[in-house]
Design a protein around this motif. Structure first.
Motif, mmCIF file in Angstrom:
data_model
loop_
_atom_site.group_PDB
_atom_site.id
_atom_site.type_symbol
_atom_site.label_atom_id
_atom_site.label_comp_id
_atom_site.label_asym_id
_atom_site.label_seq_id
_atom_site.Cartn_x
_atom_site.Cartn_y
_atom_site.Cartn_z
ATOM 1 N N ARG A 185 -20.398 62.746 88.565
ATOM 2 C CA ARG A 185 -19.139 62.753 87.965
ATOM 3 C C ARG A 185 -20.379 64.863 88.258
ATOM 4 N NH1 ARG A 185 -20.894 62.717 81.489
ATOM 5 N NH2 ARG A 185 -21.459 60.493 82.361
ATOM 6 N N GLY A 186 -18.860 65.514 88.455
ATOM 7 C CA GLY A 186 -18.699 66.899 88.772
ATOM 8 C C GLY A 186 -17.250 67.729 88.534
ATOM 9 N N THR A 187 -17.289 69.109 89.314
ATOM 10 C CA THR A 187 -17.022 69.720 88.417
ATOM 11 C C THR A 187 -15.430 69.966 90.068
ATOM 12 O OG1 THR A 187 -18.117 70.829 87.277
ATOM 13 C CG2 THR A 187 -15.732 72.129 88.743
ATOM 14 N N ILE A 188 -14.361 70.085 89.960
ATOM 15 C CA ILE A 188 -13.282 69.859 91.267
ATOM 16 C C ILE A 188 -13.211 70.995 91.696
ATOM 17 C CG2 ILE A 188 -10.939 69.634 91.718
ATOM 18 C CD1 ILE A 188 -10.556 67.260 90.256
ATOM 19 N N ARG A 189 -13.672 71.080 93.059
ATOM 20 C CA ARG A 189 -14.028 72.157 93.650
ATOM 21 C C ARG A 189 -12.957 73.301 94.554
ATOM 22 N NH1 ARG A 189 -15.919 74.716 89.346
ATOM 23 N NH2 ARG A 189 -18.448 74.424 89.694
ATOM 24 N N PHE A 190 -12.152 72.069 95.052
ATOM 25 C CA PHE A 190 -11.271 71.676 96.453
ATOM 26 C C PHE A 190 -10.584 71.010 96.579
ATOM 27 C CE2 PHE A 190 -10.038 70.888 100.275
ATOM 28 C CZ PHE A 190 -9.561 72.224 101.149
ATOM 29 N N ILE A 191 -9.016 71.397 96.479
ATOM 30 C CA ILE A 191 -8.038 70.718 97.040
ATOM 31 C C ILE A 191 -7.355 70.758 98.342
ATOM 32 C CG2 ILE A 191 -5.752 69.399 95.992
ATOM 33 C CD1 ILE A 191 -6.862 70.361 93.245
ATOM 34 N N GLY A 192 -7.362 69.858 99.027
ATOM 35 C CA GLY A 192 -5.938 70.297 100.115
ATOM 36 C C GLY A 192 -6.529 70.043 101.085
ATOM 37 N N PRO A 193 -6.438 70.143 102.556
ATOM 38 C CA PRO A 193 -6.276 69.524 104.078
ATOM 39 C C PRO A 193 -7.683 69.580 104.641
ATOM 40 C CG PRO A 193 -4.891 71.006 104.382
ATOM 41 C CD PRO A 193 -5.188 70.649 102.688
ATOM 42 N N VAL A 194 -8.233 68.458 104.887
ATOM 43 C CA VAL A 194 -9.438 69.073 105.636
ATOM 44 C C VAL A 194 -10.179 68.371 107.397
ATOM 45 C CG1 VAL A 194 -12.504 68.754 104.867
ATOM 46 C CG2 VAL A 194 -11.097 68.626 103.259
ATOM 47 N N PRO A 195 -8.901 69.114 107.723
ATOM 48 C CA PRO A 195 -9.010 68.840 109.975
ATOM 49 C C PRO A 195 -9.936 68.541 109.961
ATOM 50 C CG PRO A 195 -8.095 71.497 109.003
ATOM 51 C CD PRO A 195 -8.826 70.788 108.188
ATOM 52 N N THR A 196 -11.454 68.836 109.574
ATOM 53 C CA THR A 196 -12.669 68.339 109.906
ATOM 54 C C THR A 196 -13.119 67.116 110.311
ATOM 55 O OG1 THR A 196 -14.766 69.943 109.059
ATOM 56 C CG2 THR A 196 -13.443 71.225 110.981
ATOM 57 N N ILE A 197 -12.538 66.667 108.991
ATOM 58 C CA ILE A 197 -13.181 64.868 108.792
ATOM 59 C C ILE A 197 -12.337 64.133 109.665
ATOM 60 C CG2 ILE A 197 -13.287 63.605 107.362
ATOM 61 C CD1 ILE A 197 -13.276 65.097 104.692
ATOM 62 N N PRO A 198 -13.178 63.267 110.631
ATOM 63 C CA PRO A 198 -13.054 62.751 111.770
ATOM 64 C C PRO A 198 -11.883 61.646 110.656
ATOM 65 C CG PRO A 198 -14.790 62.379 111.470
ATOM 66 C CD PRO A 198 -14.473 63.350 110.465
#
Length: 272
Positions: A185-198
């Protein structure tokens, strides 16, 4: 003048010792050569150079004959027939050059390789490419979707999941699948594209093209994979090994308070 017959040639098997000088590890070359007994040792080595590539001055010959002990052939001016050549004889050639001075014919890295020009390949009629064209497969299928269309569909799917699941920044969430006691469990900190993920899927043709959406979560415990950065790009900040990026369908938003000390002690007791 009395006529003297020419000594008959003798067929001899030729072996080159392995690079460490031990032929028992397997010869690097095996062949057969007819040897004239009246040749000198130097003449014989010169003939063998055309077969082995080893200069005569760097050859050391070991003769093996059936029923006799092995003999080193020494003295370039001596006659090779002095060693009593016979059917079944073998010459084992030892290269006296340092290993660095010997050509490495098994190393193909320096060999110039032929590359068929793309225009030539596309003009051929008996290739896989021409078959795909005739069968209208892959990119030659007029009904096939473009990479941009596939990515746009994925982005729309991600947005729908985010809205349906109520995914928003600072909300509490767990990562699916989860089952006690292994609930992350945790806290949502980011929502969006992550182009550095292959990605193994289609790639956008331009940097401004559509890109899949990811959810960055700061976990309560150090069971993540990063600190909010990936591929040298930072998307949010959290302690090392508490950050993780997952797809929207792997997130469940809800009332999941951080684990307190009492919760941790209870979980430990349940595992005893």
């Amino acid at each position: 003048m009395e006529f003297q017959s020419t000594p008959a040639d003798v067929s001899v098997k030729i072996f080159v010792a392995s690079s460490n000088g031990n032929a028992s590890d397997g010869p690097r070359l095996a062949s057969e050569r007819r040897i004239t007994p009246s040749w000198t040792v130097l003449q014989t080595k010169s003939k063998l150079e055309t077969m082995t590539g080893i200069p005569p001055s760097n050859q050391r010959l070991l003769m093996k004959a059936p029923g006799r002990e092995n003999q080193w052939i020494e003295g370039d001016d001596r006659i090779i027939g002095d060693w009593q050549l016979m059917r079944g004889c073998e010459f084992e050639i030892h290269d006296t050059r340092p290993a660095a001075a010997r050509p490495n014919f098994s190393d193909l890295s320096e060999v110039e390789k032929y590359t068929l020009p793309t225009s030539t390949y596309e003009s051929l009629s008996d290739t896989v490419l021409s078959w795909k064209k005739s069968q209208k497969l892959g990119r030659f299928d007029p009904s096939a979707r473009t990479p941009e269309e596939i990515l746009s569909e994925q982005v729309e799917k991600d947005r729908t999941e985010i809205q349906r699941r109520g995914i928003e920044l600072s909300k509490r969430a767990i990562i699916l699948p989860s089952s006690p006691p292994h609930v992350r469990r945790g806290t949502i900190r980011f929502i969006g594209p992550v182009p550095t993920i292959p990605s193994a899927g289609p790639k956008p043709t331009s940097p401004d093209g559509p890109a899949p959406l990811w959810i960055g979560i700061e976990l309560d415990e150090p069971t993540g994979k990063n600190d909010g950065s990936i591929g040298g790009q930072r998307y949010f900040t959290c302690p090392q090994n508490t950050g993780v990026f997952v797809k929207p369908e792997k997130v469940e938003v809800g009332d999941f308070p951080p684990l307190g000390l009492d919760d941790l002690e209870d979980e430990d007791m349940e595992e005893i």
